[in-house]
Design an enzyme around this catalytic site. Structure first.
Site, PDB file in Angstrom:
ATOM      1  N   PHE A 100      -0.081  11.514   7.312  1.00  0.00           N
ATOM      2  CA  PHE A 100      -0.654  10.256   7.648  1.00  0.00           C
ATOM      3  C   PHE A 100      -1.964   9.850   6.881  1.00  0.00           C
ATOM      4  O   PHE A 100      -2.722  10.739   7.042  1.00  0.00           O
ATOM      5  CB  PHE A 100      -0.883  10.018   9.287  1.00  0.00           C
ATOM      6  CG  PHE A 100      -1.118   8.311   9.595  1.00  0.00           C
ATOM      7  CD1 PHE A 100      -0.086   7.785   9.542  1.00  0.00           C
ATOM      8  CD2 PHE A 100      -2.298   7.937   9.356  1.00  0.00           C
ATOM      9  CE1 PHE A 100      -0.192   6.195   9.901  1.00  0.00           C
ATOM     10  CE2 PHE A 100      -2.417   6.633   9.871  1.00  0.00           C
ATOM     11  CZ  PHE A 100      -1.542   5.712   9.868  1.00  0.00           C
ATOM     12  N   ASP A 146       0.847  -1.233   0.010  1.00  0.00           N
ATOM     13  CA  ASP A 146      -0.078   0.064  -0.083  1.00  0.00           C
ATOM     14  C   ASP A 146       0.689   1.057  -0.004  1.00  0.00           C
ATOM     15  O   ASP A 146       0.488   2.203  -0.746  1.00  0.00           O
ATOM     16  CB  ASP A 146      -0.904  -0.117   1.276  1.00  0.00           C
ATOM     17  CG  ASP A 146      -0.168  -0.210   2.681  1.00  0.00           C
ATOM     18  OD1 ASP A 146       0.784  -0.485   2.620  1.00  0.00           O
ATOM     19  OD2 ASP A 146      -1.022  -0.191   3.558  1.00  0.00           O
ATOM     20  N   ASP A 186       7.163   3.583   3.667  1.00  0.00           N
ATOM     21  CA  ASP A 186       7.207   4.709   4.719  1.00  0.00           C
ATOM     22  C   ASP A 186       8.908   5.002   4.701  1.00  0.00           C
ATOM     23  O   ASP A 186       9.666   5.381   4.348  1.00  0.00           O
ATOM     24  CB  ASP A 186       6.585   4.649   5.865  1.00  0.00           C
ATOM     25  CG  ASP A 186       6.503   5.803   6.802  1.00  0.00           C
ATOM     26  OD1 ASP A 186       7.260   6.808   6.522  1.00  0.00           O
ATOM     27  OD2 ASP A 186       5.801   5.753   7.890  1.00  0.00           O
TER      28      ASP A 186
HETATM   29  P1  IMP Z   1       7.434   0.879   6.597  1.00  0.00           P
HETATM   30  O1  IMP Z   1       8.035  -0.279   7.016  1.00  0.00           O
HETATM   31  O2  IMP Z   1       8.030   2.058   7.441  1.00  0.00           O
HETATM   32  O3  IMP Z   1       7.954   1.472   5.141  1.00  0.00           O
HETATM   33  O4  IMP Z   1       5.909   0.906   6.903  1.00  0.00           O
HETATM   34  C1  IMP Z   1       5.136   0.706   5.815  1.00  0.00           C
HETATM   35  C2  IMP Z   1       3.854   0.446   6.497  1.00  0.00           C
HETATM   36  O5  IMP Z   1       3.591   1.111   7.489  1.00  0.00           O
HETATM   37  C3  IMP Z   1       2.532   0.430   5.464  1.00  0.00           C
HETATM   38  O6  IMP Z   1       2.648  -1.049   4.859  1.00  0.00           O
HETATM   39  C4  IMP Z   1       1.582   0.573   6.236  1.00  0.00           C
HETATM   40  O7  IMP Z   1       0.939  -0.343   7.048  1.00  0.00           O
HETATM   41  C5  IMP Z   1       2.069   1.772   7.465  1.00  0.00           C
HETATM   42  N1  IMP Z   1       2.237   2.919   7.099  1.00  0.00           N
HETATM   43  C6  IMP Z   1       2.984   3.821   6.643  1.00  0.00           C
HETATM   44  N2  IMP Z   1       2.684   5.249   6.457  1.00  0.00           N
HETATM   45  C7  IMP Z   1       1.365   4.995   6.439  1.00  0.00           C
HETATM   46  C8  IMP Z   1       0.130   6.140   6.617  1.00  0.00           C
HETATM   47  O8  IMP Z   1       0.500   7.367   5.937  1.00  0.00           O
HETATM   48  N3  IMP Z   1      -1.112   5.569   6.374  1.00  0.00           N
HETATM   49  C9  IMP Z   1      -1.300   4.228   6.849  1.00  0.00           C
HETATM   50  N4  IMP Z   1      -0.391   3.211   7.085  1.00  0.00           N
HETATM   51  C10 IMP Z   1       0.878   3.738   6.964  1.00  0.00           C
HETATM   52 MG    MG Z   2       0.699  -2.287   5.399  1.00  0.00          MG
END
Ligand code: IMP
Ligand code: MG
Length: 169
Positions: free
Chosen positions: A147, A95, A98
């Site tokens: 977010f 999705d 981040d």
């Molecule tokens: P990462 O491992 O930090 O890249 O996190 C990715 C995961 O964090 C995504 O698959 C989402 O589940 C969650 N996430 C990161 N940013 C957002 C956001 O803005 N809204 C909702 N979920 C998010």
């Molecule tokens: Mg996710």
């Protein structure tokens, strides 16, 4: 307060483009579209209907520990795809990127299973992912560093059903 960042129409148009791009990128070979649950479930279901070539679908469930809005960096596979990955083109559908920690861990794991190719398709990319060690081959939108919820994305499991993407700020 919720502000709409990507409307239902904007998302549909971009998903169609991504589907065409993906179909063109894989002219031959088995393609397995691997959705990362739960966040990718709506995106994946729209996307696969716009990829006009034979494909298979499976899912991964990863759990990360810690706060709902902060990535903890510890990722565990809760459901492992049953489909054979060896020799296939694997398209991992996420999705939102981040920090990139979730994808780093999953890509390491999938690469070890000797796919023919392994690429990432993310609906949203915040471009703050300093830690992501893999390129994101297909990206829907370069997202603001806010977010976001809706179209599969949640805040504490709410808002996933919204047909648009909104900022919670
Ligand atoms: P990462 O491992 O930090 O890249 O996190 C990715 C995961 O964090 C995504 O698959 C989402 O589940 C969650 N996430 C990161 N940013 C957002 C956001 O803005 N809204 C909702 N979920 C998010
Ligand atoms: Mg996710």
């Amino acid at each position: 307060m919720r502000r709409i960042v990507y409307s239902q129409q904007q998302i549909a148009a971009r998903v169609r483009e991504l589907g065409d791009e993906i179909a063109k990128t894989y002219p031959d070979g088995d393609l397995l579209v691997l959705g990362l649950l739960k966040g990718s479930f709506i995106f994946l279901s729209d996307l696969v209907r716009d990829i006009r070539r034979p494909l298979q679908i499976d899912f991964l469930v990863a759990a990360s520990y810690g706060d709902a809005t902060v990535s903890s960096g510890t990722v565990k596979l809760v459901y492992d795809p049953e489909t054979e990955l060896g020799g296939k083109h694997i398209l991992l559908v996420e999705d939102i990127v981040d920090t990139g920690r979730t994808l780093n861990r999953l890509m390491d794991l999938l690469q070890a299973r000797k796919p023919r190719s392994l690429e990432i398709c993310a609906l949203l990319h915040k471009h703050v992912a300093a830690e992501l060690r893999y390129p994101t081959r297909f990206v829907g939108f370069d997202a603001p560093n806010e977010f976001l919820v809706g179209y599969g994305l949640d805040h504490a499991e709410n808002f996933r059903h919204l047909p648009y993407i909104a900022s919670l700020q």
